[in-house]
Design a protein around this motif. Structure first.
Motif, short mmCIF file in Angstrom:
data_model
loop_
_atom_site.label_atom_id
_atom_site.label_comp_id
_atom_site.label_asym_id
_atom_site.label_seq_id
_atom_site.Cartn_x
_atom_site.Cartn_y
_atom_site.Cartn_z
N ARG A 119 0.83 -1.21 0.00
CA ARG A 119 0.00 0.00 0.00
C ARG A 119 0.86 1.26 0.00
N ARG A 120 1.93 1.25 0.80
CA ARG A 120 2.83 2.40 0.86
C ARG A 120 3.51 2.62 -0.49
N ALA A 121 3.99 1.54 -1.09
CA ALA A 121 4.65 1.66 -2.40
C ALA A 121 3.70 2.22 -3.44
N LEU A 122 2.49 1.73 -3.47
CA LEU A 122 1.51 2.22 -4.44
C LEU A 122 1.18 3.69 -4.21
N SER A 123 1.04 4.08 -2.96
CA SER A 123 0.70 5.48 -2.67
C SER A 123 1.83 6.42 -3.07
N GLY A 145 -6.21 5.45 -16.73
CA GLY A 145 -5.22 4.39 -16.80
C GLY A 145 -3.91 4.79 -17.44
N THR A 146 -3.73 6.08 -17.78
CA THR A 146 -2.50 6.46 -18.44
C THR A 146 -1.82 7.67 -17.82
N GLN A 147 -2.39 8.24 -16.80
CA GLN A 147 -1.78 9.42 -16.19
C GLN A 147 -0.41 9.06 -15.64
N ARG A 148 0.55 9.93 -15.84
CA ARG A 148 1.93 9.69 -15.39
C ARG A 148 2.20 10.44 -14.10
N ASN A 149 3.06 9.86 -13.29
CA ASN A 149 3.43 10.49 -12.03
C ASN A 149 4.92 10.23 -11.82
N GLU A 150 5.73 11.19 -12.17
CA GLU A 150 7.18 11.08 -12.03
C GLU A 150 7.70 9.80 -12.69
N GLY A 151 7.29 9.57 -13.95
CA GLY A 151 7.78 8.40 -14.67
C GLY A 151 7.06 7.12 -14.34
N LYS A 152 6.04 7.19 -13.50
CA LYS A 152 5.29 5.99 -13.14
C LYS A 152 3.82 6.26 -13.39
N THR A 153 3.08 5.24 -13.74
CA THR A 153 1.64 5.40 -13.81
C THR A 153 1.13 5.53 -12.39
N SER A 154 -0.05 6.08 -12.21
CA SER A 154 -0.55 6.32 -10.86
C SER A 154 -0.89 5.04 -10.12
N TRP A 155 -0.91 3.89 -10.81
CA TRP A 155 -1.17 2.63 -10.10
C TRP A 155 0.11 1.89 -9.77
N GLY A 156 1.26 2.52 -9.97
CA GLY A 156 2.52 1.95 -9.48
C GLY A 156 3.35 1.22 -10.50
N GLU A 157 2.92 1.11 -11.74
CA GLU A 157 3.73 0.43 -12.73
C GLU A 157 4.64 1.44 -13.42
N PRO A 158 5.82 1.05 -13.86
CA PRO A 158 6.70 1.99 -14.57
C PRO A 158 6.00 2.50 -15.82
N ALA A 159 6.20 3.78 -16.12
CA ALA A 159 5.61 4.36 -17.32
C ALA A 159 6.15 3.66 -18.56
N THR A 160 7.41 3.32 -18.55
CA THR A 160 8.01 2.51 -19.59
C THR A 160 8.84 1.44 -18.89
N PRO A 161 8.93 0.26 -19.45
CA PRO A 161 9.70 -0.80 -18.80
C PRO A 161 11.15 -0.37 -18.58
N PRO A 162 11.78 -0.78 -17.50
CA PRO A 162 13.15 -0.35 -17.21
C PRO A 162 14.13 -0.81 -18.27
N TRP A 163 13.82 -1.84 -19.04
CA TRP A 163 14.74 -2.31 -20.06
C TRP A 163 14.51 -1.62 -21.40
N SER A 164 13.47 -0.77 -21.48
CA SER A 164 13.15 -0.08 -22.72
C SER A 164 14.16 1.06 -22.96
N SER A 165 14.50 1.31 -24.22
CA SER A 165 15.45 2.38 -24.54
C SER A 165 14.77 3.73 -24.67
N SER A 166 13.45 3.77 -24.66
CA SER A 166 12.77 5.05 -24.84
C SER A 166 12.62 5.80 -23.55
#
Length: 175
Positions: free
Chosen positions: A117-121, A154-175
């Motif tokens: 819960r803390r990580a998601l928040s 489902g697409t709003q970004r928050n400092e490089g992360k989606t608001s539900w806690g997933e990375p905006a782009t995968p860490p292995w992605s070059s973009s």
């Protein structure tokens, strides 16, 4: 391993949100009971729940006694907890200790719903900590976020992360 016998496990706790380690409780308990050939209905809990039996006014002594005397408990170890100490420190648990099965989780970790819960928040990823279906449910229902502004998008970004806690782009992605 002895022949498999029917096992019914009843778990209590908030499971809020449910983590892979919550699901793992059932696997560890089932394996332990199959090895010891103990059928029946048992309360399944982590050692942290067993400790709550000592919390004043949380559980009624009569309820604790009924659970451990009539049904028994399968308690799965959890880092930072000592279930043997909890049993010896409680007159009721000590009296019915023969009905308390301690199952050791060989993969110890400190994952908890509180941590998730803390990580998601804070907008951190919880990928691989929760089943994908749970992550989807949390995202779809906008749970555990700092604000509810992403509901439905489902697409709003928050400092490089989606608001539900997933990375905006995968860490292995070059973009």
């Amino acid at each position: 391993m002895k022949s498999r016998i029917p096992v019914v496990l009843l778990a209590c706790g908030s499971f809020n949100p449910i983590t892979n380690m919550h699901l793992r409780l059932f696997e560890v308990a089932r394996d332990h009971l199959h090895q010891t050939a103990v059928p029946e209905l048992k309360l399944l809990c982590g050692a942290d729940v067993l400790k709550t039996f000592q919390t004043p006014n949380l559980w009624k002594d009569a309820h604790i006694q009924e659970i451990v005397e009539k049904f028994g408990v399968v308690c799965v170890s959890r880092m930072g907890h000592n279930p043997k100490e909890y049993i010896s420190g409680s007159p009721i648990l000590h009296r019915y200790r023969h009905n308390i099965h301690l199952a050791r989780e060989p993969v110890q970790n400190e994952l908890s719903s509180t941590y998730v819960r803390r990580a998601l928040s804070q907008g951190h990823s919880v990928k691989y900590l929760l089943p994908d279906a749970v992550i989807t449910y949390i995202k779809d229902h906008n749970l555990y976020t700092r604000d509810g502004s992403c509901k439905g998008s489902g697409t709003q970004r928050n400092e490089g992360k989606t608001s539900w806690g997933e990375p905006a782009t995968p860490p292995w992605s070059s973009s």
